[in-house]
Design a protein around this motif. Structure first.
Motif, short mmCIF file in Angstrom:
data_model
loop_
_atom_site.label_atom_id
_atom_site.label_comp_id
_atom_site.label_asym_id
_atom_site.label_seq_id
_atom_site.Cartn_x
_atom_site.Cartn_y
_atom_site.Cartn_z
N THR A 261 39.34 51.23 46.25
CA THR A 261 38.08 51.44 46.98
C THR A 261 36.89 51.18 46.06
N GLU A 262 36.95 51.73 44.85
CA GLU A 262 35.87 51.48 43.88
C GLU A 262 35.70 49.99 43.65
N GLY A 263 36.83 49.28 43.48
CA GLY A 263 36.77 47.84 43.19
C GLY A 263 36.11 47.06 44.31
N GLU A 264 36.40 47.45 45.54
CA GLU A 264 35.80 46.77 46.69
C GLU A 264 34.29 46.97 46.71
N ILE A 265 33.85 48.20 46.49
CA ILE A 265 32.42 48.50 46.49
C ILE A 265 31.76 47.89 45.25
N PHE A 266 32.46 47.96 44.12
CA PHE A 266 31.95 47.40 42.87
C PHE A 266 31.64 45.91 43.04
N PRO B 246 33.55 37.58 36.75
CA PRO B 246 33.58 38.91 37.37
C PRO B 246 34.96 39.19 37.96
N PRO B 247 35.38 40.45 37.94
CA PRO B 247 36.69 40.79 38.49
C PRO B 247 36.70 40.61 40.01
N GLY B 248 37.18 39.47 40.45
CA GLY B 248 37.10 39.12 41.86
C GLY B 248 38.20 39.69 42.72
N SER B 249 39.27 40.19 42.11
CA SER B 249 40.37 40.73 42.88
C SER B 249 41.13 41.74 42.04
N PRO C 104 42.17 40.38 35.19
CA PRO C 104 42.66 41.05 33.98
C PRO C 104 42.25 42.50 33.85
N ALA C 105 41.01 42.85 34.26
CA ALA C 105 40.58 44.24 34.13
C ALA C 105 41.46 45.17 34.95
N PHE C 106 41.79 44.76 36.18
CA PHE C 106 42.65 45.58 37.02
C PHE C 106 44.09 45.59 36.52
N LEU C 107 44.55 44.48 35.96
CA LEU C 107 45.89 44.45 35.37
C LEU C 107 45.98 45.43 34.21
N PHE C 108 44.92 45.51 33.42
CA PHE C 108 44.88 46.49 32.32
C PHE C 108 44.93 47.91 32.87
N MET C 109 44.12 48.18 33.90
CA MET C 109 44.12 49.52 34.49
C MET C 109 45.51 49.93 34.95
N ARG C 110 46.18 49.03 35.67
CA ARG C 110 47.50 49.36 36.19
C ARG C 110 48.52 49.51 35.05
N ALA C 111 48.38 48.69 34.01
CA ALA C 111 49.31 48.78 32.88
C ALA C 111 49.15 50.12 32.16
#
Length: 253
Positions: free
Chosen positions: A221-226, A71-74, A78-85
């Motif tokens: 914020t979404e990531g924290e709640i997710f 799960p995307p723990g932070s 990789p999922a968040f790295l993709f989003m930012r990229a």
């Protein structure tokens, strides 16, 4: 490899190529796509990026098995790295969507500059049905694009919608026959070979700058709640039902 990349005639193509799993995306695939986007940004030979899937399927979203194991723990996952990229790519990004685009398969389109969908495309953001919340700033951008009441259909009920609906809502540019989508998207991407690249990059930056800051804050914020929702009893019931191939029971919550 489940992500295929190639650069031809100024266009860097990122192809989701895992048809045996309906192009479900793993953590490793997110990392590959992030790396490909960052490489395209730095390559002066690249004038535009094309993101596509397989005939009949763009992506079914996260690979649930891989997602539960990793799960995307932070925000460094990789999922968040993709989003930012994707958000940080200063070159035009064109998406070609045939077939299903589920979850992040739809939300990533919100961060592309051009989106072309097939007349067979079906889009959906079924986060709530999994006991989760929207991601990739969709809780911000979808209501901005289509208004609250239609956004509620897509984000709260998770109602699927067609390519024509996506055009009407402002997510996509046009609907085309399935066999024409990728070639049309590529022709659009190749048009940037004839335009001044610096002016294109600066113009894109101006178009996105106001929304990007707020979108990044929303993603955090979404990531924290997710992450909290992922550990919730509701999500456990939803994912348990998925693996057991049964209808989830939320009556006890």
């Amino acid at each position: 490899m489940s992500i295929k990349t190639a650069t031809l005639n100024g266009v860097a193509t990122i192809e989701i190529a895992r048809p045996e799993k309906k192009n479900a995306i793993t953590a490793a695939m997110y990392q590959q796509m992030a790396d490909a986007l960052n490489a395209a940004k730095e390559d002066p030979a690249v004038r535009a990026v094309l993101i596509t899937g397989q005939p009949g399927i763009f992506t079914s979203g996260n690979d649930i098995d891989d997602f539960m194991q990793r799960p995307p723990g932070s925000t460094e996952s990789p999922a968040f790295l993709f989003m930012r990229a994707l958000m940080g790519c200063d070159k035009p990004v064109v998406a070609a969507v045939t077939g299903a685009a589920i979850g992040i398969g739809t939300t990533l389109l919100l961060h592309c500059d051009f989106v072309y969908v097939s007349d067979e495309a079906r889009l959906a953001m079924p986060f709530v049905s999994l006991g989760l919340v929207p991601e990739f700033a969709s809780s911000l951008i979808v209501p901005q694009l289509m208004g609250h009441v239609r956004a509620a259909e897509k984000l709260l009920l998770g109602d699927p919608f067609t390519g024509a609906d996506a055009v009407e809502c402002g997510i996509a540019n046009a609907v085309l026959p399935a066999g024409e989508v990728v070639n049309h998207a590529r022709r659009i991407a190749e048009r940037f070979n004839g335009l001044p690249p610096g002016a294109v990059r600066d113009s894109k930056r101006l178009m996105w700058s106001a929304r990007t800051k707020l979108a990044l804050e929303t993603i955090a914020t979404e990531g924290e709640i997710f992450a909290k929702r992922l550990r919730s009893p509701e999500a456990q019931e939803a994912f348990g039902a998925f693996f057991q191939k049964r209808k989830p029971d939320f009556s006890k919550f």
